[in-house]
Design a protein around this motif. Structure first.
Motif, PDB file in Angstrom:
ATOM      1  N   ASP A  87     -13.491   1.270  -2.292  1.00  0.00           N
ATOM      2  CA  ASP A  87     -13.263   2.568  -2.942  1.00  0.00           C
ATOM      3  C   ASP A  87     -11.813   2.720  -3.411  1.00  0.00           C
ATOM      4  O   ASP A  87     -11.204   3.792  -3.277  1.00  0.00           O
ATOM      5  CB  ASP A  87     -13.648   3.728  -2.009  1.00  0.00           C
ATOM      6  CG  ASP A  87     -15.120   3.705  -1.643  1.00  0.00           C
ATOM      7  OD1 ASP A  87     -15.947   3.425  -2.537  1.00  0.00           O
ATOM      8  OD2 ASP A  87     -15.443   3.940  -0.471  1.00  0.00           O
ATOM      9  N   THR A 128      -2.177  -1.427   3.802  1.00  0.00           N
ATOM     10  CA  THR A 128      -3.229  -0.407   3.862  1.00  0.00           C
ATOM     11  C   THR A 128      -2.656   0.994   3.643  1.00  0.00           C
ATOM     12  O   THR A 128      -3.294   1.829   2.990  1.00  0.00           O
ATOM     13  CB  THR A 128      -3.996  -0.476   5.189  1.00  0.00           C
ATOM     14  OG1 THR A 128      -3.088  -0.373   6.295  1.00  0.00           O
ATOM     15  CG2 THR A 128      -4.764  -1.789   5.296  1.00  0.00           C
ATOM     16  N   ALA A 154      -3.830   3.261   0.574  1.00  0.00           N
ATOM     17  CA  ALA A 154      -4.404   4.569   0.896  1.00  0.00           C
ATOM     18  C   ALA A 154      -3.700   5.678   0.127  1.00  0.00           C
ATOM     19  O   ALA A 154      -4.343   6.658  -0.306  1.00  0.00           O
ATOM     20  CB  ALA A 154      -4.327   4.822   2.398  1.00  0.00           C
ATOM     21  N   THR A 180     -11.318   2.794   2.187  1.00  0.00           N
ATOM     22  CA  THR A 180     -11.563   2.335   3.548  1.00  0.00           C
ATOM     23  C   THR A 180     -11.153   0.875   3.678  1.00  0.00           C
ATOM     24  O   THR A 180     -11.157   0.130   2.698  1.00  0.00           O
ATOM     25  CB  THR A 180     -13.044   2.490   3.938  1.00  0.00           C
ATOM     26  OG1 THR A 180     -13.851   1.717   3.037  1.00  0.00           O
ATOM     27  CG2 THR A 180     -13.471   3.948   3.892  1.00  0.00           C
ATOM     28  N   ALA A 234     -11.819  -2.212  11.845  1.00  0.00           N
ATOM     29  CA  ALA A 234     -12.173  -1.350  10.726  1.00  0.00           C
ATOM     30  C   ALA A 234     -11.334  -0.091  10.809  1.00  0.00           C
ATOM     31  O   ALA A 234     -11.111   0.449  11.900  1.00  0.00           O
ATOM     32  CB  ALA A 234     -13.658  -1.004  10.739  1.00  0.00           C
ATOM     33  N   THR A 235     -10.855   0.354   9.652  1.00  0.00           N
ATOM     34  CA  THR A 235     -10.042   1.556   9.593  1.00  0.00           C
ATOM     35  C   THR A 235     -10.679   2.531   8.622  1.00  0.00           C
ATOM     36  O   THR A 235     -10.880   2.188   7.456  1.00  0.00           O
ATOM     37  CB  THR A 235      -8.615   1.231   9.105  1.00  0.00           C
ATOM     38  OG1 THR A 235      -8.062   0.226   9.971  1.00  0.00           O
ATOM     39  CG2 THR A 235      -7.741   2.473   9.128  1.00  0.00           C
ATOM     40  N   PRO A 236     -11.020   3.735   9.076  1.00  0.00           N
ATOM     41  CA  PRO A 236     -11.630   4.709   8.150  1.00  0.00           C
ATOM     42  C   PRO A 236     -10.633   5.197   7.113  1.00  0.00           C
ATOM     43  O   PRO A 236      -9.433   5.100   7.299  1.00  0.00           O
ATOM     44  CB  PRO A 236     -12.071   5.851   9.082  1.00  0.00           C
ATOM     45  CG  PRO A 236     -11.171   5.741  10.276  1.00  0.00           C
ATOM     46  CD  PRO A 236     -10.874   4.282  10.431  1.00  0.00           C
TER      47      PRO A 236
END
Length: 239
Positions: free
Chosen positions: A28, A211, A215, A222, A237-239
């Motif tokens: 995304d 990241t 972000a 994500t 995993a990182t939301p």
């Protein structure tokens, strides 16, 4: 999960026992041409890189010198085909080209953290990523004189590959055309390469910076990552 199939062949660790790869998948993403936000990331990283260099040549830095030795170990000549981090650092004084939002972000991490970082369009990847030594008959699609061509790696060369062929030659020297990030990429895979001079702490710091930058550029993105190192296999995993 796509990351589960990623693999570093044992012969790579036989060549460089201290090598570690940290793979990051981002979904995304908001792609597009370079803009004020991605330019700011690179400008800040260029300032950090100049401080790292302190007037020295890139190859005099321990992190870069170690990559030169890694290239020599499989027969490459780093004066001619440079590790990607060295190639970028050599352009810092004049300023790096601004390419697109995603590429600018990972190039900033590379020069600021003194490590090779590569980015691939995950939608164009075929099967899992594998770091292996080449047989020599794998396809590598690139361009020459502005025209698409297919080349092949040298036998024994260290390559990243997928089911269709080579995605990056000479560890981190040159990426193929097929999986290159573009201004329409929304899912990507990043390879952060580490040797002992950088350490696992340096790899994790680079992951955090990457990241965080992505972000900010792509709210709602994500992330998932996997560390591949001798006797270490960590997936997050990182939301």
């Amino acid at each position: 999960m796509w990351l589960d199939g990623a693999h570093v062949a044992p012969e790579i660790w036989a060549l460089q026992p201290g090598y570690a790869a940290l793979l990051v998948v981002a979904e995304d993403l908001r792609p597009g041409p370079s803009d004020e936000a991605s330019d700011a990331l690179l400008t800040a990283a260029e300032d950090r890189a100049r401080k790292h260099l302190g007037g020295s040549r890139p190859e005099e830095l321990a992190e870069v010198a170690e990559w030169r030795e890694a290239f020599r170990a499989f027969g490459a000549k780093p004066q001619r085909t440079r590790p990607s981090v060295e190639a970028l650092l050599r352009r810092v004084e004049a300023g790096l080209p601004r390419i697109d939002r995603i590429t600018d972000a990972y190039n900033a991490v590379s020069i600021g953290g003194l490590l090779p970082v590569g980015g691939e369009d995950l939608a164009r990847y075929a099967g899992p990523a594998r770091l292996v030594r080449a047989a020599g008959d794998e396809d590598f699609d690139t361009s020459s004189g502005g025209q698409p061509v297919v080349e092949h790696p040298e036998p024994g060369e260290v390559i990243w590959r997928d089911d269709l062929g080579v995605t990056c030659r000479r560890w981190n020297w040159r990426q193929c055309a097929r999986t290159r990030i573009t201004s329409s990429t929304t899912s990507a895979m990043f390879v952060l390469d580490g040797l002992p001079a950088l350490g696992l702490g340096g790899l994790r710091a680079a992951e955090a910076e990457l990241t965080e930058s992505l972000a900010r550029l792509s709210p709602g993105a994500t992330f998932a990552s996997r560390l591949l190192a001798p006797n270490v296999d960590e997936t997050e995993a990182t939301p």
